[in-house]
Design a protein around this motif. Structure first.
Motif, PDB file in Angstrom:
ATOM      1  N   GLY A  90       0.821  -1.216   0.000  1.00 25.58           N
ATOM      2  CA  GLY A  90       0.000   0.000   0.000  1.00 25.58           C
ATOM      3  C   GLY A  90       0.852   1.262   0.000  1.00 25.58           C
ATOM      4  N   TYR A  93       2.530   1.622  -3.375  1.00 29.57           N
ATOM      5  CA  TYR A  93       1.528   2.095  -4.338  1.00 29.57           C
ATOM      6  C   TYR A  93       1.272   3.592  -4.169  1.00 29.57           C
ATOM      7  CZ  TYR A  93      -2.922   2.884  -6.617  1.00 29.57           C
ATOM      8  OH  TYR A  93      -3.914   3.406  -7.409  1.00 29.57           O
ATOM      9  N   ALA A  94       1.098   4.021  -2.921  1.00 34.58           N
ATOM     10  CA  ALA A  94       0.840   5.439  -2.655  1.00 34.58           C
ATOM     11  C   ALA A  94       2.004   6.310  -3.140  1.00 34.58           C
ATOM     12  CB  ALA A  94       0.599   5.664  -1.164  1.00 34.58           C
ATOM     13  N   LEU A  97       1.894   6.382  -6.934  1.00 34.31           N
ATOM     14  CA  LEU A  97       0.739   7.180  -7.346  1.00 34.31           C
ATOM     15  C   LEU A  97       1.050   8.664  -7.221  1.00 34.31           C
ATOM     16  CD1 LEU A  97      -2.259   6.993  -8.257  1.00 34.31           C
ATOM     17  CD2 LEU A  97      -2.867   7.165  -5.837  1.00 34.31           C
ATOM     18  N   THR A 131       3.146   5.261 -14.027  1.00 33.57           N
ATOM     19  CA  THR A 131       1.750   4.867 -13.859  1.00 33.57           C
ATOM     20  C   THR A 131       1.596   3.358 -14.002  1.00 33.57           C
ATOM     21  OG1 THR A 131       1.052   6.992 -14.765  1.00 33.57           O
ATOM     22  CG2 THR A 131      -0.607   5.266 -14.672  1.00 33.57           C
ATOM     23  N   SER A 134       2.813   1.696 -10.880  1.00 33.49           N
ATOM     24  CA  SER A 134       1.838   1.824  -9.786  1.00 33.49           C
ATOM     25  C   SER A 134       0.677   0.859  -9.982  1.00 33.49           C
ATOM     26  CB  SER A 134       1.334   3.271  -9.667  1.00 33.49           C
ATOM     27  OG  SER A 134       0.488   3.615 -10.745  1.00 33.49           O
ATOM     28  N   ALA A 135       0.260   0.653 -11.226  1.00 31.88           N
ATOM     29  CA  ALA A 135      -0.816  -0.302 -11.512  1.00 31.88           C
ATOM     30  C   ALA A 135      -0.369  -1.729 -11.183  1.00 31.88           C
ATOM     31  CB  ALA A 135      -1.235  -0.200 -12.974  1.00 31.88           C
ATOM     32  N   TRP A 136       0.905  -2.033 -11.451  1.00 30.22           N
ATOM     33  CA  TRP A 136       1.432  -3.367 -11.143  1.00 30.22           C
ATOM     34  C   TRP A 136       1.417  -3.621  -9.635  1.00 30.22           C
ATOM     35  CZ3 TRP A 136       1.962  -7.863 -13.182  1.00 30.22           C
ATOM     36  CH2 TRP A 136       2.857  -8.800 -12.642  1.00 30.22           C
ATOM     37  N   HIS A 138      -0.527  -2.191  -7.500  1.00 25.96           N
ATOM     38  CA  HIS A 138      -1.960  -2.307  -7.189  1.00 25.96           C
ATOM     39  C   HIS A 138      -2.424  -3.749  -7.423  1.00 25.96           C
ATOM     40  CE1 HIS A 138      -6.277  -2.000  -8.147  1.00 25.96           C
ATOM     41  NE2 HIS A 138      -6.289  -0.902  -7.423  1.00 25.96           N
ATOM     42  N   LEU A 139      -2.067  -4.317  -8.568  1.00 29.25           N
ATOM     43  CA  LEU A 139      -2.445  -5.700  -8.897  1.00 29.25           C
ATOM     44  C   LEU A 139      -1.820  -6.697  -7.931  1.00 29.25           C
ATOM     45  CD1 LEU A 139      -2.235  -5.699 -12.800  1.00 29.25           C
ATOM     46  CD2 LEU A 139      -4.295  -5.940 -11.409  1.00 29.25           C
ATOM     47  N   ALA A 141      -0.970  -6.278  -4.831  1.00 29.48           N
ATOM     48  CA  ALA A 141      -1.643  -6.200  -3.538  1.00 29.48           C
ATOM     49  C   ALA A 141      -3.002  -6.898  -3.573  1.00 29.48           C
ATOM     50  CB  ALA A 141      -1.807  -4.739  -3.113  1.00 29.48           C
ATOM     51  N   VAL A 142      -3.784  -6.610  -4.608  1.00 31.46           N
ATOM     52  CA  VAL A 142      -5.128  -7.201  -4.728  1.00 31.46           C
ATOM     53  C   VAL A 142      -5.033  -8.715  -4.947  1.00 31.46           C
ATOM     54  CG1 VAL A 142      -7.235  -7.222  -6.104  1.00 31.46           C
ATOM     55  CG2 VAL A 142      -6.182  -5.048  -5.500  1.00 31.46           C
TER      56      VAL A 142
END
Length: 197
Positions: A90, A93-94, A97, A131, A134-136, A138-139, A141-142
């Motif tokens: 997180g 990612y922050a 971002l 960007t 950051s999307a990677w 995000h993925l 983590a999810v």
């Protein structure tokens, strides 16, 4: 050439460069050296994106390894109860971002008149390495969160999850579906055994 190489020197600040630049450069040199300076400014951003991309990927692999190769060990159970990996991802990612955010980000995300994302806007936004990195994250983590849910549900219901957890690493929705299918098959098999007895 000498001045171009000096721009990349870490001891020369952007302010010093701009002062020298305005005094000594012609218009043609101005455009050429400005482009060079902007490329230099963008280089650390690219390195940050690449480093965090690699760091995030390496950070999740031990958790998947434990869930697949040692699903019943205490170390695995304790590791997957921890919030630390999600806090770290997180924060990464922050950070990305923040670095990737531009005045046009929201405009690109909600480009349609109905304030819904459009594919063309998203494609333009993800053309930036920062960007995309950051999307990677995000993925990652999810996907790890979903894999943990699958793993813990498997432990609770005594269902095999190694195949589903493995799929969650790169194909998360398929991993989730596989888990539900496995759970349904296991329940049907258990019901059949119960009826036979």
């Amino acid at each position: 050439m000498f001045f171009s190489s000096c721009i990349a020197h870490p001891l020369i600040s952007p302010k010093s460069y701009l002062s020298w630049h305005s005094c000594y450069c012609s218009n043609e040199e101005d455009e050429r050296l400005s482009a060079s300076f902007l490329r230099f400014k963008g280089l650390p951003t690219s390195q940050i994106a690449s480093s965090v991309f690699t760091l995030g990927t390496a950070a999740v692999l031990p958790f998947y390894t434990l869930m697949v190769f040692a699903p019943k060990s205490e170390l695995t159970k304790k590791s997957m109860e921890s919030s630390v990996p999600f806090i770290v991802l997180g924060l990464l990612y922050a950070y990305l971002l923040y670095l990737s955010w531009t005045p046009d980000t929201l405009k690109l995300m909600f480009a349609s008149k109905y304030w819904l994302p459009e594919l063309s806007g998203m494609a333009k936004m993800f053309s930036s390495e920062m960007t995309l990195a950051s999307a990677w994250i995000h993925l990652l983590a999810v996907d790890l969160f979903a894999a943990r849910q699958v793993f813990q549900d498997g432990l609770q219901n005594q269902i095999e999850t190694r195949h589903s957890v493995s799929l969650c690493l790169l194909f998360c929705p398929i991993g989730i579906v596989t888990h539900f299918v496995t759970k349904a098959v296991a329940k049907t098999a258990a019901d059949d055994r119960h009826k036979m007895h």
